[in-house]
Scaffold this motif. Structure first.
Motif, PDB file in Angstrom:
ATOM      1  N   LEU A 668       0.828  -1.215   0.000  1.00  0.00           N
ATOM      2  CA  LEU A 668       0.000   0.000   0.000  1.00  0.00           C
ATOM      3  C   LEU A 668       0.859   1.260   0.000  1.00  0.00           C
ATOM      4  O   LEU A 668       0.580   2.214  -0.738  1.00  0.00           O
ATOM      5  CB  LEU A 668      -0.918  -0.016   1.229  1.00  0.00           C
ATOM      6  N   ALA A 669       1.890   1.283   0.839  1.00  0.00           N
ATOM      7  CA  ALA A 669       2.737   2.479   0.912  1.00  0.00           C
ATOM      8  C   ALA A 669       3.487   2.692  -0.397  1.00  0.00           C
ATOM      9  O   ALA A 669       3.518   3.806  -0.937  1.00  0.00           O
ATOM     10  CB  ALA A 669       3.715   2.340   2.082  1.00  0.00           C
ATOM     11  N   LEU A 670       4.072   1.643  -0.926  1.00  0.00           N
ATOM     12  CA  LEU A 670       4.792   1.762  -2.185  1.00  0.00           C
ATOM     13  C   LEU A 670       3.834   2.022  -3.346  1.00  0.00           C
ATOM     14  O   LEU A 670       4.165   2.737  -4.293  1.00  0.00           O
ATOM     15  CB  LEU A 670       5.595   0.490  -2.436  1.00  0.00           C
ATOM     16  N   GLY A 671       2.639   1.452  -3.270  1.00  0.00           N
ATOM     17  CA  GLY A 671       1.658   1.676  -4.326  1.00  0.00           C
ATOM     18  C   GLY A 671       1.163   3.107  -4.386  1.00  0.00           C
ATOM     19  O   GLY A 671       0.814   3.602  -5.465  1.00  0.00           O
ATOM     20  N   SER A 672       1.124   3.793  -3.221  1.00  0.00           N
ATOM     21  CA  SER A 672       0.685   5.191  -3.231  1.00  0.00           C
ATOM     22  C   SER A 672       1.646   6.076  -4.014  1.00  0.00           C
ATOM     23  O   SER A 672       1.244   7.119  -4.548  1.00  0.00           O
ATOM     24  CB  SER A 672       0.557   5.702  -1.795  1.00  0.00           C
ATOM     25  N   LEU A 673       2.909   5.678  -4.102  1.00  0.00           N
ATOM     26  CA  LEU A 673       3.875   6.425  -4.905  1.00  0.00           C
ATOM     27  C   LEU A 673       3.888   5.948  -6.352  1.00  0.00           C
ATOM     28  O   LEU A 673       4.003   6.747  -7.282  1.00  0.00           O
ATOM     29  CB  LEU A 673       5.280   6.280  -4.310  1.00  0.00           C
ATOM     30  N   GLN A 676       1.263   7.106  -9.121  1.00  0.00           N
ATOM     31  CA  GLN A 676       1.443   8.404  -9.764  1.00  0.00           C
ATOM     32  C   GLN A 676       2.176   8.296 -11.100  1.00  0.00           C
ATOM     33  O   GLN A 676       2.177   9.253 -11.876  1.00  0.00           O
ATOM     34  CB  GLN A 676       2.220   9.333  -8.828  1.00  0.00           C
ATOM     35  N   SER A 677       2.791   7.136 -11.357  1.00  0.00           N
ATOM     36  CA  SER A 677       3.498   6.972 -12.629  1.00  0.00           C
ATOM     37  C   SER A 677       2.550   6.768 -13.797  1.00  0.00           C
ATOM     38  O   SER A 677       2.965   6.850 -14.950  1.00  0.00           O
ATOM     39  CB  SER A 677       4.465   5.789 -12.534  1.00  0.00           C
ATOM     40  N   PHE A 678       1.280   6.498 -13.521  1.00  0.00           N
ATOM     41  CA  PHE A 678       0.280   6.332 -14.576  1.00  0.00           C
ATOM     42  C   PHE A 678      -0.443   7.654 -14.799  1.00  0.00           C
ATOM     43  O   PHE A 678      -0.711   8.403 -13.851  1.00  0.00           O
ATOM     44  CB  PHE A 678      -0.726   5.243 -14.203  1.00  0.00           C
ATOM     45  N   GLY A 683      -9.758  13.280 -11.314  1.00  0.00           N
ATOM     46  CA  GLY A 683     -10.646  12.673 -10.340  1.00  0.00           C
ATOM     47  C   GLY A 683     -10.119  11.369  -9.797  1.00  0.00           C
ATOM     48  O   GLY A 683     -10.447  10.987  -8.664  1.00  0.00           O
ATOM     49  N   LEU A 684      -9.295  10.647 -10.600  1.00  0.00           N
ATOM     50  CA  LEU A 684      -8.712   9.398 -10.131  1.00  0.00           C
ATOM     51  C   LEU A 684      -7.401   9.613  -9.394  1.00  0.00           C
ATOM     52  O   LEU A 684      -6.810   8.646  -8.902  1.00  0.00           O
ATOM     53  CB  LEU A 684      -8.492   8.435 -11.302  1.00  0.00           C
ATOM     54  N   ASP A 685      -6.935  10.861  -9.332  1.00  0.00           N
ATOM     55  CA  ASP A 685      -5.693  11.115  -8.610  1.00  0.00           C
ATOM     56  C   ASP A 685      -5.852  10.955  -7.107  1.00  0.00           C
ATOM     57  O   ASP A 685      -4.859  10.984  -6.364  1.00  0.00           O
ATOM     58  CB  ASP A 685      -5.180  12.522  -8.931  1.00  0.00           C
ATOM     59  N   VAL A 686      -7.093  10.761  -6.631  1.00  0.00           N
ATOM     60  CA  VAL A 686      -7.312  10.535  -5.202  1.00  0.00           C
ATOM     61  C   VAL A 686      -6.892   9.125  -4.794  1.00  0.00           C
ATOM     62  O   VAL A 686      -6.842   8.828  -3.596  1.00  0.00           O
ATOM     63  CB  VAL A 686      -8.788  10.769  -4.839  1.00  0.00           C
ATOM     64  N   ILE A 687      -6.600   8.257  -5.770  1.00  0.00           N
ATOM     65  CA  ILE A 687      -6.197   6.892  -5.427  1.00  0.00           C
ATOM     66  C   ILE A 687      -4.901   6.902  -4.629  1.00  0.00           C
ATOM     67  O   ILE A 687      -4.731   6.131  -3.681  1.00  0.00           O
ATOM     68  CB  ILE A 687      -6.045   6.049  -6.709  1.00  0.00           C
ATOM     69  N   SER A 688      -3.981   7.788  -5.001  1.00  0.00           N
ATOM     70  CA  SER A 688      -2.694   7.838  -4.306  1.00  0.00           C
ATOM     71  C   SER A 688      -2.858   8.197  -2.831  1.00  0.00           C
ATOM     72  O   SER A 688      -2.351   7.479  -1.960  1.00  0.00           O
ATOM     73  CB  SER A 688      -1.766   8.833  -5.004  1.00  0.00           C
ATOM     74  N   PRO A 689      -3.552   9.291  -2.466  1.00  0.00           N
ATOM     75  CA  PRO A 689      -3.719   9.563  -1.027  1.00  0.00           C
ATOM     76  C   PRO A 689      -4.563   8.514  -0.316  1.00  0.00           C
ATOM     77  O   PRO A 689      -4.383   8.297   0.882  1.00  0.00           O
ATOM     78  CB  PRO A 689      -4.398  10.940  -1.003  1.00  0.00           C
ATOM     79  N   ILE A 690      -5.486   7.853  -1.029  1.00  0.00           N
ATOM     80  CA  ILE A 690      -6.267   6.792  -0.385  1.00  0.00           C
ATOM     81  C   ILE A 690      -5.360   5.630   0.013  1.00  0.00           C
ATOM     82  O   ILE A 690      -5.439   5.104   1.142  1.00  0.00           O
ATOM     83  CB  ILE A 690      -7.395   6.325  -1.318  1.00  0.00           C
ATOM     84  N   LEU A 691      -4.484   5.196  -0.913  1.00  0.00           N
ATOM     85  CA  LEU A 691      -3.553   4.123  -0.582  1.00  0.00           C
ATOM     86  C   LEU A 691      -2.605   4.546   0.535  1.00  0.00           C
ATOM     87  O   LEU A 691      -2.293   3.750   1.436  1.00  0.00           O
ATOM     88  CB  LEU A 691      -2.762   3.724  -1.824  1.00  0.00           C
TER      89      LEU A 691
END
Length: 861
Positions: A668-673, A676-678, A683-691
């Motif tokens: 989860l922590a590594l996935g939050s960073l 952002q490479s995609f 509106g889908l940029d909230v996925i990073s802070p959610i993770l």
């Protein structure tokens, strides 16, 4: 009084337990035939005061009847030989006689469940309603904020496209209107999509024009003359003001190209328009003071004519009109009553004038200006159309009139959004805006965005930073919080174990009784060992899944960051290698360590992954001897006397709980960073802070946070009467008030600190106070819920060593007592909690029978 009573009872029991040993006399001396003295050998090693009242063996003090009985006589029949009270070896039988919490406590449990359900439904409904009514902007940026609105009234410059000559929407960074130089203007409602860029760029970027806002379209007027209008830049309303004059000094020659004005002058003789058309109040632009209008009087002719304007695709002519009122003011000879002097609006596309509309004197004379908006007819559409407003017939001594805020809006070309020119402008705009965001280092410019645009600090020489401060991105900030939570947890556990080591000495003693001096189990007090059902295919499938996803995430992160590519090259050779951010690399390493730590804990503690060369199943040992009464699971100890429930669970339960653990083991922590490479849609940029938030919660509540959440949901929706009573007993726990105060004080500090770390916009003290009160109440309620749920079996202690199957869920109370009995008497109750052991063994029936102890027949019945 309750605390004093508990302390007195504890002291009394301790005295009765040791009083006999203190009374033991010294051994008597006997004299033999030779006169030598020696110790008289006694037939027993204990005095008669502590012998068992039935078999005369050494007994133990029993608090129920204040008598002495040995273990065999006391536990054999399941009842005390003297007072006939039940004498269970395990806590299951004692759990049958739990106290009734009362109707009030049960009612409070129902109230908590209803309140949680109502808050959840209201929050989800509000989120869905907010998402469905979100404003849509011209460049598909997402407005920021809770319940965002198009509350900015902007006036920006706009020029024709150089190649096609068509009017197209202005591109960012926008330039505010200037009264002396702006020729074409766009006046519209806008919203902020990047607060940091908006503030640090001095309001030149970070906002976008709104093309729709469903929530506001029902409540705000779309008329430019109304107060706080909603001016959407949609297909039907998108346009450019090619003519705009407010008749204030100095004259707006650039945006108001009058060809001639006959017998009209800037004056307030006929008053001024109080309801000015919106021209924006944003950035460096501000409309001048409203002091004048264009007043017409004099002889022969009264009219004003514009130069040729480009209205090829239609538009509107807007102005405010007023004719002299009936009540004459003889002291003011410049605004006399209008009786017959009708005013006309005309257009000219060639050699003659055509009337558009007539405004009779009887209708428009009065004390106030009236707003007029005329749609340009199809016959008047050309790239050089003149407009003339005048008074063909009038009395030279009266029939005075005035206009104010005269504007001509030219519509954009049909299907302008699909034109190649607009697509090219949009692409160029995206690059310019992203470059500015990266130069300002806003939260919306990630490390990977810098790689995409080949960012170089040399490109930012002409961009003002606006006094910005270097800040961590939201994803990096959440990683930092997760690291702090992990460190604090380790330190807290060390400190906690240091102060609770005394009260857990009985468990430590049991962990050392491996030597031969410990008596073996008997028929009444059995000591049995069980083995878990192990499956290497399951264990290594989970291992490959968690490690494989983590490795794929690491590979994507390294590939997107071009780390290996840049290692082989010099930074100066490749522009892609110039954008390096130390905070991102440090955050990535910290995130990997956090995820690897959780994966290691899960594989070793929950899934018990074995060595394929030396497989060894998990060992469970149950010892019912009254001096120990412990259950060992690997290296963990569970007091059998604290076991309160034993339930058989099906395969679905095992699958669901194990899936919760697997989900918690994902990176989860590594996935939050890495996410952002995609290039995600707005509106889908909230996925990073959610993770990142989930990773923080995982460090805060442990690797079983998802399983805990699911078990809590089950208790919230439970309908069984016995479960509701258990919920009521949890409501009556000690220390709930302290946990409420702790949550209400800690939550506002953490949340407000997090907001201040990234917030750049100005917030009023009233809003800050409201925000603080909201988090104060919600934090206290959250702390109260945590305290209540700690009194319920919502903390899983699971062992999944094989593919999910039918299992047992053993509920026990993990009791903690702090050494200090006065100042911190609630500390032990706060740290104590009910645990739920989930395990599947080779002999489930015998395991169940062992935990029932000497009252197995009664429990089964």
């Amino acid at each position: 009084r309750r605390n004093v009573k508990d302390i007195r009872q504890t002291i009394t029991n301790t005295i009765f337990d040791h009083v006999a040993e203190l009374k033991q006399p010294a051994p008597a001396l006997a004299v033999d035939a030779t006169g030598a003295s020696g110790s008289a050998s006694s037939s027993s090693s204990f005095p008669s005061e502590i012998e068992c009242r039935m078999c005369l063996e050494k007994g133990f003090f029993r608090t129920c009847c204040k008598s002495y009985y040995c273990h065999q006589c006391y536990f054999q029949s399941g009842r005390c030989p003297k007072c006939n009270k039940e004498t269970p070896l395990t806590g299951l039988a004692a759990a049958l006689n739990k106290e009734d919490p009362g109707r009030v406590a049960v009612g409070v449990s129902w109230l908590i469940s209803v309140l949680i359900v109502v808050i959840t439904i209201a929050s989800v409904s509000l989120l869905c309603w907010n998402a469905s009514n979100f404003p849509v902007t011209l460049s598909t940026n997402q407005c920021r904020g809770w319940l965002p609105t198009c509350n900015l009234a902007v006036c920006i410059e706009h020029n024709q496209h150089e190649e096609s000559g068509l009017f197209l929407p202005a591109t960012q960074p926008y330039k505010d209107c200037d009264r002396s130089t702006s020729v074409h203007q766009v006046i519209a409602s806008a919203c902020v999509y990047d607060w940091e860029a908006y503030v640090w760029s001095n309001h030149s970027i970070g906002y976008d024009l709104c093309i729709s806002s469903p929530r506001e379209e029902q409540s705000r007027s779309t008329s430019a003359s109304s107060s706080n209008p909603l001016l959407l830049y949609s297909n039907d309303n998108a346009g450019v003001y090619v003519f705009d004059d407010d008749f204030e000094f100095p004259p707006k020659e650039a945006s108001a190209p009058w060809q001639e004005i006959i017998n009209g002058k800037y004056s307030n003789a006929c008053g001024i328009n109080r309801n000015q058309s919106v021209r924006g109040n944003h950035g460096s632009f501000s409309p001048p003071d409203n002091k004048n209008a264009l007043v017409f009087g004099g002889r022969q002719r009264r009219h004003a004519t514009t130069k040729g304007l480009n209205v090829e695709f239609g538009g509107t002519v807007e102005f405010h009109l007023k004719l002299g009122p009936l009540i004459q003011n003889y002291l003011n000879s410049e605004c006399q009553t209008a009786f017959e002097g009708d005013v006309t609006l005309e257009y000219n596309t060639g050699n003659f004038w055509t009337r558009m509309s007539t405004y009779p004197a009887w209708k428009y004379r009065g004390e106030e200006f009236q707003f007029i908006s005329e749609v340009i007819p199809s016959e008047a559409r050309s790239n050089s159309t003149q407009f003339r407003i005048g008074q063909p017939k009038f009395d030279e001594m009266r029939d005075h009139w005035a206009i104010d805020d005269f504007r001509v809006l030219s519509r954009l070309a049909p299907q302008w959004q699909a034109s190649e020119e607009y697509k090219e402008l949009s692409r160029k705009q995206s690059e310019d805006v992203k470059l500015t965001q990266c130069c300002l280092d806003t939260n919306q410019c990630s490390f990977f965005d810098k790689k995409r645009i080949s960012f170089d600090n040399g490109l930012c020489e002409n961009i003002s930073t606006g006094g910005r401060r270097l800040k961590l991105k939201t994803s990096e900030l959440l990683i930092l919080f997760s690291v702090v939570a992990a460190v604090v947890e380790v330190l807290y556990r060390l400190l906690f174990s240091r102060f609770t080591r005394i009260v857990k000495s009985n468990q430590e003693q049991f962990s050392k009784d491996k030597d031969d001096s410990v008596e073996e189990g008997t028929a009444l007090f059995p000591r049995k060992k069980f083995l878990s059902i192990s499956s290497l295919s399951w264990q290594y499938s989970v291992t490959f899944l968690l490690c494989g996803v983590t490795l794929l995430t690491v590979y994507q992160l390294l590939s997107a960051s071009m780390l290996f590519h840049c290692i082989r090259r010099e930074k100066s050779e490749d522009p892609l290698c110039r954008a390096n951010d130390a905070s991102f690399y440090i955050s990535s390493i910290a995130a990997f360590c956090l995820d690897a730590r959780v994966i290691g804990l899960l594989l070793a503690r929950v899934f018990c992954v074995e060595n394929p060369r030396n497989p060894k199943a998990l060992e469970v040992e149950v010892d019912l001897h009254p001096d120990r009464r412990q259950m060992r699971i690997g290296t963990g100890i569970v007091p059998v006397g604290e076991i309160t429930d034993l339930q058989a669970k099906n395969r679905f339960f095992s699958w669901f709980v194990s899936s919760c653990y697997i989900l918690c083991g994902l990176p989860l922590a590594l996935g939050s960073l890495t996410i952002q490479s995609f290039e995600l849609r707005p509106g889908l940029d909230v996925i990073s802070p959610i993770l990142g938030s989930l990773a923080f919660l995982r460090e805060l509540f442990g690797p079983s946070v998802f399983a805990k959440f699911w078990l809590c949901v089950g208790w919230i929706f439970t309908l069984r009467k016995d479960d509701r009573k258990e919920f009521g007993r949890a409501v009556r726990r000690k220390g709930l008030l302290q946990q409420f105060l702790f949550g209400s004080c800690l939550t506002p500090v953490v949340v407000m600190f997090t907001l201040l770390m990234r917030r750049v916009e100005d917030v009023s003290p009233t809003d800050n106070l409201i925000l603080f009160l909201i988090f104060f109440v919600s934090g206290g309620f959250f702390g109260l819920l945590l305290g209540v749920f700690r009194g319920l079996p919502t903390a899983p202690d699971a062992y999944f060593t094989s593919w999910p199957r039918n299992c047992y869920a053993v509920t026990y109370y993990d009791k903690v007592r702090c050494p200090c009995i006065f100042s911190w008497n609630y500390c032990g109750e706060i740290h104590s909690r009910q645990m739920r052991l989930i395990i599947s063994l080779d002999d489930m029936h015998e395991f169940r029978k062992s935990l029932m102890g000497n009252l197995s027949n009664k429990i089964e019945s």
